[in-house]
Every structure is written in C-alpha cells, then in structure tokens.
Design a protein around this motif. Structure first.
Motif, PDB file in Angstrom:
ATOM      1  N   MET A  82       0.853  -1.359  -0.028  1.00 57.30           N
ATOM      2  CA  MET A  82      -0.051  -0.009   0.114  1.00 57.30           C
ATOM      3  C   MET A  82       0.941   1.343   0.065  1.00 57.30           C
ATOM      4  O   MET A  82       0.433   2.313  -0.484  1.00 57.30           O
ATOM      5  CB  MET A  82      -0.946  -0.093   1.230  1.00 57.30           C
ATOM      6  N   GLU A  83       2.000   1.251   0.510  1.00 63.43           N
ATOM      7  CA  GLU A  83       2.752   2.554   0.809  1.00 63.43           C
ATOM      8  C   GLU A  83       3.883   2.652  -0.232  1.00 63.43           C
ATOM      9  O   GLU A  83       4.782   2.987   0.060  1.00 63.43           O
ATOM     10  CB  GLU A  83       3.067   2.723   2.147  1.00 63.43           C
ATOM     11  N   LEU A  84       3.993   1.672  -1.042  1.00 65.17           N
ATOM     12  CA  LEU A  84       5.501   1.621  -1.863  1.00 65.17           C
ATOM     13  C   LEU A  84       5.180   2.529  -2.909  1.00 65.17           C
ATOM     14  O   LEU A  84       4.083   2.460  -3.810  1.00 65.17           O
ATOM     15  CB  LEU A  84       5.589   0.088  -2.406  1.00 65.17           C
ATOM     16  N   THR A  85       6.074   3.218  -3.353  1.00 62.55           N
ATOM     17  CA  THR A  85       6.048   3.750  -4.715  1.00 62.55           C
ATOM     18  C   THR A  85       6.995   3.269  -5.797  1.00 62.55           C
ATOM     19  O   THR A  85       7.560   1.882  -5.430  1.00 62.55           O
ATOM     20  CB  THR A  85       7.172   5.254  -4.667  1.00 62.55           C
ATOM     21  N   ASP A  86       7.158   3.448  -6.955  1.00 59.30           N
ATOM     22  CA  ASP A  86       8.028   2.950  -7.873  1.00 59.30           C
ATOM     23  C   ASP A  86       9.583   2.714  -7.575  1.00 59.30           C
ATOM     24  O   ASP A  86      10.297   1.896  -7.836  1.00 59.30           O
ATOM     25  CB  ASP A  86       7.778   3.528  -9.115  1.00 59.30           C
TER      26      ASP A  86
ATOM     27  N   LYS B 121       2.332  -4.781  -6.891  1.00 58.20           N
ATOM     28  CA  LYS B 121       3.242  -3.611  -7.130  1.00 58.20           C
ATOM     29  C   LYS B 121       2.796  -2.799  -8.405  1.00 58.20           C
ATOM     30  O   LYS B 121       3.664  -1.870  -8.683  1.00 58.20           O
ATOM     31  CB  LYS B 121       4.562  -4.166  -7.244  1.00 58.20           C
ATOM     32  N   GLY B 122       1.741  -3.290  -9.285  1.00 56.93           N
ATOM     33  CA  GLY B 122       1.517  -2.379 -10.338  1.00 56.93           C
ATOM     34  C   GLY B 122       2.081  -3.100 -11.854  1.00 56.93           C
ATOM     35  O   GLY B 122       1.641  -2.431 -12.644  1.00 56.93           O
ATOM     36  N   ALA B 123       2.102  -4.228 -11.766  1.00 55.73           N
ATOM     37  CA  ALA B 123       2.544  -5.007 -12.999  1.00 55.73           C
ATOM     38  C   ALA B 123       1.246  -4.971 -14.002  1.00 55.73           C
ATOM     39  O   ALA B 123       0.146  -5.061 -13.695  1.00 55.73           O
ATOM     40  CB  ALA B 123       3.033  -6.381 -12.865  1.00 55.73           C
ATOM     41  N   ASN B 124       1.581  -5.208 -15.233  1.00 52.53           N
ATOM     42  CA  ASN B 124       0.618  -5.105 -16.067  1.00 52.53           C
ATOM     43  C   ASN B 124       0.303  -6.639 -16.474  1.00 52.53           C
ATOM     44  O   ASN B 124       1.141  -7.391 -16.889  1.00 52.53           O
ATOM     45  CB  ASN B 124       1.051  -4.364 -17.602  1.00 52.53           C
ATOM     46  N   VAL B 125      -0.848  -6.906 -16.415  1.00 55.17           N
ATOM     47  CA  VAL B 125      -1.344  -8.356 -16.538  1.00 55.17           C
ATOM     48  C   VAL B 125      -1.049  -8.773 -17.937  1.00 55.17           C
ATOM     49  O   VAL B 125      -0.955 -10.169 -18.171  1.00 55.17           O
ATOM     50  CB  VAL B 125      -2.769  -8.701 -16.135  1.00 55.17           C
ATOM     51  N   GLY B 126      -1.449  -8.088 -18.966  1.00 62.40           N
ATOM     52  CA  GLY B 126      -0.990  -8.713 -20.309  1.00 62.40           C
ATOM     53  C   GLY B 126       0.466  -8.832 -20.718  1.00 62.40           C
ATOM     54  O   GLY B 126       0.776 -10.056 -21.116  1.00 62.40           O
TER      55      GLY B 126
ATOM     56  N   ILE C 174       9.099 -13.263 -13.099  1.00 61.65           N
ATOM     57  CA  ILE C 174       8.482 -12.140 -13.578  1.00 61.65           C
ATOM     58  C   ILE C 174       9.063 -11.037 -12.636  1.00 61.65           C
ATOM     59  O   ILE C 174       9.120 -10.991 -11.414  1.00 61.65           O
ATOM     60  CB  ILE C 174       7.066 -12.303 -13.436  1.00 61.65           C
ATOM     61  N   ALA C 175       9.459  -9.831 -13.389  1.00 59.48           N
ATOM     62  CA  ALA C 175      10.093  -8.995 -12.790  1.00 59.48           C
ATOM     63  C   ALA C 175      10.088  -7.548 -13.413  1.00 59.48           C
ATOM     64  O   ALA C 175       9.722  -7.644 -14.565  1.00 59.48           O
ATOM     65  CB  ALA C 175      11.673  -9.329 -12.502  1.00 59.48           C
ATOM     66  N   ASP C 176      10.011  -6.298 -12.720  1.00 59.79           N
ATOM     67  CA  ASP C 176       9.947  -5.073 -13.526  1.00 59.79           C
ATOM     68  C   ASP C 176      10.859  -4.133 -12.599  1.00 59.79           C
ATOM     69  O   ASP C 176      10.432  -3.484 -11.784  1.00 59.79           O
ATOM     70  CB  ASP C 176       8.448  -4.672 -13.753  1.00 59.79           C
ATOM     71  N   VAL C 177      12.271  -4.133 -13.106  1.00 59.01           N
ATOM     72  CA  VAL C 177      13.161  -3.566 -12.173  1.00 59.01           C
ATOM     73  C   VAL C 177      12.796  -2.124 -11.998  1.00 59.01           C
ATOM     74  O   VAL C 177      13.076  -1.475 -11.166  1.00 59.01           O
ATOM     75  CB  VAL C 177      14.901  -3.871 -12.522  1.00 59.01           C
ATOM     76  N   LYS C 178      12.397  -1.368 -13.258  1.00 60.30           N
ATOM     77  CA  LYS C 178      12.035   0.099 -13.434  1.00 60.30           C
ATOM     78  C   LYS C 178      10.975   0.467 -12.304  1.00 60.30           C
ATOM     79  O   LYS C 178      10.844   1.547 -11.786  1.00 60.30           O
ATOM     80  CB  LYS C 178      11.499   0.338 -14.975  1.00 60.30           C
ATOM     81  N   THR C 179       9.941  -0.619 -11.905  1.00 59.78           N
ATOM     82  CA  THR C 179       8.944  -0.226 -10.992  1.00 59.78           C
ATOM     83  C   THR C 179       9.280  -0.738  -9.829  1.00 59.78           C
ATOM     84  O   THR C 179       8.333  -0.821  -8.830  1.00 59.78           O
ATOM     85  CB  THR C 179       7.602  -0.488 -11.501  1.00 59.78           C
ATOM     86  N   GLY C 180      10.698  -1.103  -9.458  1.00 60.84           N
ATOM     87  CA  GLY C 180      10.843  -1.640  -8.129  1.00 60.84           C
ATOM     88  C   GLY C 180      10.438  -3.027  -7.770  1.00 60.84           C
ATOM     89  O   GLY C 180      10.782  -3.613  -6.755  1.00 60.84           O
TER      90      GLY C 180
ATOM     91  N   PRO D  62      15.523   7.430   0.097  1.00 61.68           N
ATOM     92  CA  PRO D  62      14.427   7.205   1.119  1.00 61.68           C
ATOM     93  C   PRO D  62      13.847   5.688   0.916  1.00 61.68           C
ATOM     94  O   PRO D  62      13.013   5.217   1.642  1.00 61.68           O
ATOM     95  CB  PRO D  62      13.520   8.199   1.063  1.00 61.68           C
ATOM     96  N   ASP D  63      14.093   4.846  -0.343  1.00 62.71           N
ATOM     97  CA  ASP D  63      13.463   3.806  -0.636  1.00 62.71           C
ATOM     98  C   ASP D  63      13.613   2.667   0.481  1.00 62.71           C
ATOM     99  O   ASP D  63      14.609   2.642   1.152  1.00 62.71           O
ATOM    100  CB  ASP D  63      14.302   3.267  -1.949  1.00 62.71           C
ATOM    101  N   VAL D  64      12.414   1.971   0.555  1.00 62.05           N
ATOM    102  CA  VAL D  64      12.327   0.686   1.185  1.00 62.05           C
ATOM    103  C   VAL D  64      12.187  -0.390   0.463  1.00 62.05           C
ATOM    104  O   VAL D  64      11.917  -0.414  -0.610  1.00 62.05           O
ATOM    105  CB  VAL D  64      11.383   0.893   2.495  1.00 62.05           C
ATOM    106  N   THR D  65      12.595  -1.434   1.030  1.00 63.73           N
ATOM    107  CA  THR D  65      12.435  -2.872   0.318  1.00 63.73           C
ATOM    108  C   THR D  65      11.598  -3.871   1.068  1.00 63.73           C
ATOM    109  O   THR D  65      11.559  -3.937   2.196  1.00 63.73           O
ATOM    110  CB  THR D  65      13.730  -3.592   0.138  1.00 63.73           C
TER     111      THR D  65
END
Lengths: 337, 331
Positions: free
Chosen positions: B64-68, B85-90, B113-119, B147-150
C-alpha cells in the motif's frame, strides 16, 4: 621524443598492492563502488589485500561482513542490482561453496531470466590455490566450476599488472565477474602502470613465443610453465607459453593459432585434472581445424585426483610443478628419460 | 471531544480511491490466477505455476505504501506481488505464454517475472533466494542516500533456509530499510510449518535478530496494512528492519503436481470461508467507501482486464529461436 619516463619504468609493486591500487582508484572515481567481505576492514583481509582502505574510505565503503558467505554474496548481488558496484571478497575461494546459490542461481542468471531487463555488476574476488600448507578446505582451485556457468566471467591474473587491470575491467563490466587470485602470487612483484587501464576480458596473452609446443596455463602455472620452457631450450624444444587469463570467456583464437603453429598442446592448471580447464581446451582443439595440425596427443597436467594434502611434499606432488611440466613436454617429443 | 474513529486501520488511513484501487488489484490477482490456471488446463501454458489464490490481502496490503522507487523481492508464488506492485497483466500473461512481449521476453516464465524499473526485483525460483537480495537493495538505498524501502516477501518454507537467518542478521546489524514479510500459508509444499519450524510463530525469529516481529491475520487486509505500515515507517526513519508474519492459506495446491494428500477438504473449505477479498469488500461497503454496484463494477473490470491480457499474450510474437543465448550478457 619517446624517452622512457623513469618513474613509470621503475614502477613495480606486488600483486596484492596492485589489486589494492585498483580498488582505491575505482573507489575514488565512483562512489557506488563498495568493498564487502570478512575481516577486510582494520584487519586488512586475510591476505592483507584491503590493508588501510578502511582508513581511506571509511567503514561505509569498506564493509566488514559477518561470517555469512551466502548472505554476504547475496547482499552484494542485491546491491549490484540496485545501483551499487560491490566488490565482495571471499576470504578463501573454497568458501564460495557456501554461496553457490547466490553466485550460480542468482548473479549469473538474473539478467537472462529477466530478459535483459536487469544487470548484476558485482565482482567476486577469490584467493585461491595450494602451496600454503592450509590443507584441503583452504587450498582448492575451483575456477573451472564457474566456467560451466553461463552468465559469469571468470578471470585468473598471473601478474601484478593484470591483477590491477582485470579488477578495473571487471568493475567496468556490467555483468558478474569472478577473479581468482593466487595466494602465492600476492607477494610477487612486477611492473604496474600508473592510473586506470583495463586488461581486456577474454583475451589470452602469449607470454613466450615458441615453435614446437604450445603450453596453455593460468595463474601461477604461467610462471611454472615459463620456467619449464627455459629448461627445455637446452634440449632443443621451443615452447610457446600462453597465459589464459580468462577461463570464461575463453580465447579460442589465440589458442588455436598457436596450436596450428606448433603442432603440440599441453594444458597446465592447478584444478583437479578431471573435468577441468584442460578438458575444455583439449576439446576446443579437437573440435577445430587445429586438430589436423597436431603431431602428438594433447597432454593435460592438472592436480591429482585427491583433496589437497597437508604434508608439504604431498602438497607439492599434488599439483603441476616446473619439473613435471618439463617432463610433460618431453613426453610430447618422446624424449622421456 | 471528537468521536473515536472505530474504522479498521486501513480505512481510516488511506483515501477511498486508494482503497478501491486495492480491491481492484486484489480482484485482478484472483482472476489472473484463475485465468492462468484455465490457460494451463487448455494447454496454452506449459511448465508449472504456483497460484496465490487466497493470499491476495497479504500481497496487496503489504504494498500500500510503496512507490515505484521502493523495491520488492518476491517468491515462486509471486504473481500477486507483481500485480500488487503495479504490473501489467497483459505482459505477465505474455511471459507465461513465453512470448517476446512478456516481462522477461519469454526467458523467465512464471517464476521470474520482474520489472526492475517499477521496483519489482523479481520473483525467485529458489526458496529464500530473494532474502539476501532484498537486504542488498536496502543497502543500496542507504548508501546512495535514497529514502526507498524494500519489502521482502517469502514463505514459511524460507524461514528454515540459512539465507533467511543470514539476511535478517545483516539487515539488523546495519539497520537497513527492509521489511521482511513472511506469508505463512501453513505448508512448504506438503510439510506443515508447525512440523518444520521450531518456534510457534515465525515472527518469534525476529527476537534473535533484535528486530520487531509481529504475527497478523494475513487474510485481514487492514491488519496486514497496519503491521506493514509501522514496519515501513520504522525502515524509512532509519530504525532498521522488521519482520511481519501474515497467516494465510493457499486455496490451490503447491503447484500443478499437487494432489492435496497432506490436508483435508474441510481445512481448505474452512479457509475459503475466510476469503480475504470478500472480507475487505464487506468492510469497504460497511463503511460506505463502496456500494454493491461499485464492487460489482470493480470485479467485472478485473474479468475484462484478464481476458484482454490473455488475448494480448496469444497475439504476441514468440521469441526468435536464434536468440537463445541473447541476454546472457549485456549487449
């Protein structure tokens, strides 16, 4: 005017100092470069390679890790994936076995598994080899294991100049690189150019030219092969010695060109003979047109089929030495005595 | 004096729009997993897959509180984390189908499946493999002054891997901004966590690494959101890592080979009655954030998105087989 700069000409240092100089240069140039490893801080590393770097760069960039090779290597992988350029020192290459998961399943494969959308620019440094009386779990030469893993680059410097240039090249490389440093070479000295230069990854180097026999060797075996080659001169054998420098990728062209010229091939390496670097290079020649140029069977000289022993005479006998290399060459000319 | 706000944590903390979006993504996860299963049954997908149906609240509430810029590491059961985290299902379906348009250009499949650009640093086929990597990502943030968290997702099985212990220890000694989220779905394949783990709660392990540990109902969206919220705040404040254990359950088997011989039908039905999506939706309706028509629209939207995703995947080109060694190294 091409006068030799006397300072440059006289610039010699040890293999360990050359590696340290490479790390310091890289850290000065790029704040993303960090060192990680066990006892690399005030202790200076088990082989003193990182000596005094913590004083220069501080504990945030020269990070002592707990004795946690799997975790430490994995932290380095994760850091490399997200913007840092970590150099992780295994205290002994043998301890990399504790971290195989992160090296082989993660670091080597992430770029591919993610379809090229990620990079893991991590450098692993691994003090390697026998000759220190440290017995079976601190003396292995396991570089060939990693030669089997797509995604890794595997280097073996034999000189201070290459030790520095390879580390800088590894840092400039966007993929994971493993550098196997030989413990017996740390104190050997040689010319090291000042400043930043890169030793090309994947390029072997002809250290001695010859006409009758090609000896391919890596790391400390290069020095033993060169010494053996000198003893063979009196017997009328002109040996060419190739410093392999890189196990993965391997320099096919340099090896094949030499074999076509000499017609004989001996591969000398410190890892266990079976399934090792020698098998790969022998097969490479056997599968190529250079096979047609062979005047004698290929000979592999590797370590005995045993763990590295403790007793110094046994330890010496377990791996190729100058005399066994020279004897191997004579066998290829049927001059066995 | 103002009346006490008795709404669940999530409902009093997040804007209605954000809550509705969370519900939408949870439906998307559910329908995605069902769509993947359906495609597998029809022979459109090969290999195997690990479905997270029943665990949607854990995935979504933890993000809920994560940004890209914030990172996650995921597991073999990672589809829900990707969508949360916001991935595109297509593109996810395209990856399942092994297509060039997939997140990994068909090289990774379900488990990578990963999307490094969106974290999203990636799912992982090795149990525990993501834990040290998550700590490394947190180290990067700290060293680079970000300030990023993992958020590091892992299952109950991973808590008995050495990598878990090494990772938690290092995160703690260096006070790194990482939140370890254990999704305890009760079984490591068939082996019960209660059999395989010496402590009653996996969060009890936190004490060994001097970090806070909490166990929550992982099917209660708000309970997960609250626990992770506090852990993330702690991480962003430089106070170090935390361990959150979400008690949850996978409705489906471990993978396609599972014949459910280690658990009973009654147990599965009991957990299905605690459906995290139904519970969250009921909460949103009860507190006027959504009405039934709005919920139905969100559910229908997920069905349509999944159908469109499958069509995108079907229509996408396959990788060129001459490129089998592409992406081993940088180009």
């Amino acid at each position: 005017m091409n006068a030799i700069n006397p300072e440059t000409a006289l610039r010699t240092m040890s293999y360990a100092e050359a590696i340290r100089e490479a790390m310091a240069l890289a850290m000065e140039a790029d704040p993303a470069v960090v060192l990680m490893g066990e006892d690399i801080g005030v202790y200076g590393g088990a082989f003193q390679v990182t000596l005094d770097l913590i004083e220069r760069f501080g504990p945030d960039r020269v990070m002592d890790t707990p004795i946690s090779e799997l975790g430490g290597a994995g932290v380095a992988v994760g850091a490399a994936l997200t913007g840092l350029k970590p150099i992780y020192e295994f205290q002994f290459s043998d301890f990399a076995m504790l971290a195989m998961e992160q090296i082989v399943n993660q670091a080597a494969k992430l770029r591919y598994m993610l379809g090229g959308e990620a990079a893991v620019p991590v450098v692993f440094r691994l003090p390697s080899g026998s000759g220190t009386g440290a017995a079976a779990q601190h003396s292995q030469s396991i570089e060939a294991w990693f030669g089997h893993v797509p995604g890794l680059k595997v280097l073996q410097p034999s000189t201070p100049e290459d030790a520095k240039g390879m580390l800088l090249a590894a840092l400039a490389d966007p993929d994971p690189v493993m550098i196997f440093e030989h413990k017996l070479l740390y104190k050997t000295r040689g010319h090291v150019p000042a400043g930043r230069y890169l030793t090309p990854i994947g390029k072997a180097l002809v250290r001695r030219t010859g006409t009758d026999l090609t000896i391919v060797a890596g790391s400390i075996m290069v020095h033993r092969a060169l010494e053996a080659a000198e003893t063979l001169v009196a017997e009328g054998i002109s040996a060419e010695v190739i410093d392999l420098r890189s196990i993965r990728p391997i320099d096919h062209a340099t090896i094949l060109a030499s074999v076509r010229k000499t017609g004989r091939l001996m591969v000398v390496y410190e890892g266990v003979k079976a399934f090792g670097v020698g098998a790969e290079i022998s097969a490479l020649v056997a599968e190529s047109d250079a096979f047609d140029y062979l005047d004698a069977p290929i000979l592999r000289l590797g370590a005995a089929d045993a763990p590295v022993p403790y007793n110094p005479d046994l330890e010496r006998a377990a791996v190729p030495q100058v005399d066994t290399i020279a004897a191997g060459a004579r066998r290829l000319f049927r001059r066995e005595v | 004096m103002a009346k006490a706000d008795n709404r669940p944590f999530a409902l009093r903390t997040y804007a209605p729009e954000k809550l509705r979006e969370a519900l939408r993504r949870m439906y998307l996860i559910r329908r995605f997993e069902e769509g993947a299963e359906d495609c597998y049954m029809r022979g459109l997908i090969h290999g195997t897959m690990h479905l997270s149906i029943g665990q949607e609240a854990s995935a979504m509430a933890s993000c809920m509180e994560l940004t890209d810029a914030d990172k996650i590491t995921s597991t073999h059961r990672g589809h829900g984390h990707c969508i949360a985290k916001g991935a595109n299902v297509g593109r996810m379906f395209a990856e399942f189908f092994g297509k060039e348009t997939g997140y990994c250009h068909g090289r990774g499949g379900s488990m990578h499946i990963a999307d490094v650009k969106t974290g999203n640093l990636g799912a992982n086929g090795i149990v525990g493999g993501g834990l040290p990597i998550a700590v490394g990502a947190a180290l990067s943030a700290k060293r680079l002054g970000k300030p990023d968290v993992t958020v590091c997702f892992f299952g109950d099985g991973a808590n008995n891997e050495g990598a878990f212990h090494e990772a938690l220890n290092m995160a703690a000694i260096w006070k790194l901004p990482v939140v370890f989220v254990c999704e305890n779905n009760r079984y490591g394949m068939s082996t019960p966590a209660s059999y395989a783990t010496a402590v009653p709660n996996i969060s009890d392990r936190a004490a060994a690494y001097a970090m806070p540990g909490i166990t929550v109902d992982g099917n209660d969206f708000s309970a997960v959101a609250e626990a992770v919220h506090h852990a993330i705040r702690r991480a962003r404040n430089g106070e170090g890592p935390s361990l959150v254990e979400n008690l949850t359950y996978r409705w489906r088997g471990h993978s396609k080979s599972d014949r459910n011989r280690y658990r009973t039908k009654e147990e599965i039905e009991e957990w299905m009655a605690r459906d995290p999506i139904a519970r969250f939706q009921a909460d949103l309706i009860a507190h006027g954030i959504l009405d039934q028509a709005g919920a139905d629209a969100i559910a229908a939207e997920a069905v349509a998105a999944v159908a469109a995703g499958v069509e995108f995947a079907k229509a996408s080109p396959a990788p060129d087989i001459s490129e089998v060694t592409r992406y081993v190294h940088a180009e």
